[in-house]
Design an enzyme around this catalytic site. Structure first.
Site, short mmCIF file in Angstrom:
data_model
loop_
_atom_site.label_atom_id
_atom_site.label_comp_id
_atom_site.label_asym_id
_atom_site.label_seq_id
_atom_site.Cartn_x
_atom_site.Cartn_y
_atom_site.Cartn_z
N ALA A 35 -80.86 64.51 64.81
CA ALA A 35 -81.22 65.26 63.46
C ALA A 35 -79.94 65.75 62.76
O ALA A 35 -80.03 65.51 61.57
CB ALA A 35 -81.79 66.61 64.10
N ARG A 67 -87.57 66.02 61.21
CA ARG A 67 -86.37 66.69 60.86
C ARG A 67 -85.14 65.54 60.63
O ARG A 67 -84.12 65.82 60.16
CB ARG A 67 -85.90 67.50 61.83
CG ARG A 67 -85.61 66.75 63.25
CD ARG A 67 -85.56 67.84 64.33
NE ARG A 67 -85.40 67.10 65.81
CZ ARG A 67 -86.33 66.35 66.34
NH1 ARG A 67 -87.52 66.38 65.67
NH2 ARG A 67 -86.07 65.98 67.35
N CYS A 170 -61.55 76.39 74.74
CA CYS A 170 -61.09 77.63 74.50
C CYS A 170 -61.96 78.81 74.16
O CYS A 170 -61.77 80.04 74.47
CB CYS A 170 -60.01 77.65 73.20
SG CYS A 170 -58.67 76.46 73.34
N CYS A 183 -84.62 71.23 72.01
CA CYS A 183 -85.48 70.88 70.97
C CYS A 183 -86.75 70.46 71.47
O CYS A 183 -87.90 70.79 71.03
CB CYS A 183 -84.99 69.89 70.25
SG CYS A 183 -83.67 70.47 69.07
N CYS A 245 -56.16 72.14 75.83
CA CYS A 245 -54.99 72.29 74.83
C CYS A 245 -53.76 72.77 75.69
O CYS A 245 -52.61 72.18 74.89
CB CYS A 245 -55.58 73.56 73.94
SG CYS A 245 -56.93 73.41 73.15
#
Length: 255
Positions: A35, A67, A170, A183, A245
């Site tokens: 979608a 959709r 994070c 869904c 990170c």
């Protein structure tokens, strides 16, 4: 190509002819062509992004058509792979760009290969485990990506610029518990898909045209049925102890 194909976009001052040139020279990868991914891919193709790569393993089903606006009844009748059907439709929409459909699952084995060379990555996935893998790959490669999700009447999206902004890990330190809404269990409105994919594609265009100062710095959430839209302000930098990170640990990418 008609000389005025992008005229209405070029007279929008933040883009202009220089921004349109940047779009033409850019590569966007859409991971997941359901979608959100299919709608975002169409918007990027109409905007003139020069190269679009679409990665998806699934086929078009009748239940998708409510959709997933890029696909047709013929696609569902033929049980066509979404990536192949999307490639054909996007080429018909804009013959001036290069479109590559990759019919494959997105895994730790191929993640770096399918993302390499991208200037931006658009999230069309439907589960957090795959998004953690996408996050690992994009942070490792230094590629900006846009997280997005939609289920029921809810939608959410967030921009991720590796080493500059918080990444997915994070903000969501642990995988959400299993058994949440999907869904398949809660349904999804086409309207919320249209909204979130439009925001997602718009942020991608900002990145590709060099308009980073205009990027949204929040986690946007909405419930269209209950008429609620909210934004959560995010930290200005990655979390200090983030495995991806800060420590360069990519456990999901390593399988």
């Amino acid at each position: 190509m008609s000389n005025n194909r992008y005229s209405r976009q070029e007279i929008f001052k933040p883009i202009g002819k220089d921004g349109q040139r940047r779009l033409k020279e850019s590569c966007a990868v859409v991971v997941g062509c359901g979608a959100l991914g299919s709608r975002a891919a169409e918007l990027l193709s109409r905007a003139g992004v020069g190269r679009i790569r679409i990665v998806d393993r699934d086929v078009v089903e009748w239940s998708n058509l409510q959709r997933q606006a890029l696909f047709t009844e013929d696609d569902a009748r033929g049980v066509l792979p979404k990536a192949a059907a999307a490639e054909a439709h996007l080429r018909a929409i804009n013959s001036d760009i290069a479109v590559e459909g990759v019919v494959a699952d997105f895994t730790s084995w191929n993640a770096l290969d399918v993302l390499r060379g991208a200037n931006v990555v658009v999230d069309g996935l439907d589960n957090f485990e795959a998004r953690y893998l996408l996050n690992d790959a994009c942070v490792k490669l230094g590629i900006p990506w846009i997280y997005a999700g939609a289920v029921s009447s809810y939608g959410t999206t967030m921009n991720i610029l590796p080493k500059e902004t918080p990444c997915l890990r994070c903000v969501f330190e642990e995988l959400p518990p299993a058994g949440g809404e999907t869904c398949d269990t809660a349904g999804v409105l086409g309207s919320v898909v249209a909204l979130i994919s439009s925001v997602e594609a718009n942020e991608a265009v900002k990145i590709l045209t060099g308009n980073r100062a205009a990027l949204r710095k929040t986690l946007l959430t909405c419930d269209l049925w209950e008429n609620r839209i909210s934004e959560i302000t995010l930290p200005e930098a990655p979390r200090e102890n983030c495995p991806a990170c800060s420590r360069g640990e990519f456990s999901h990418l390593e399988g």
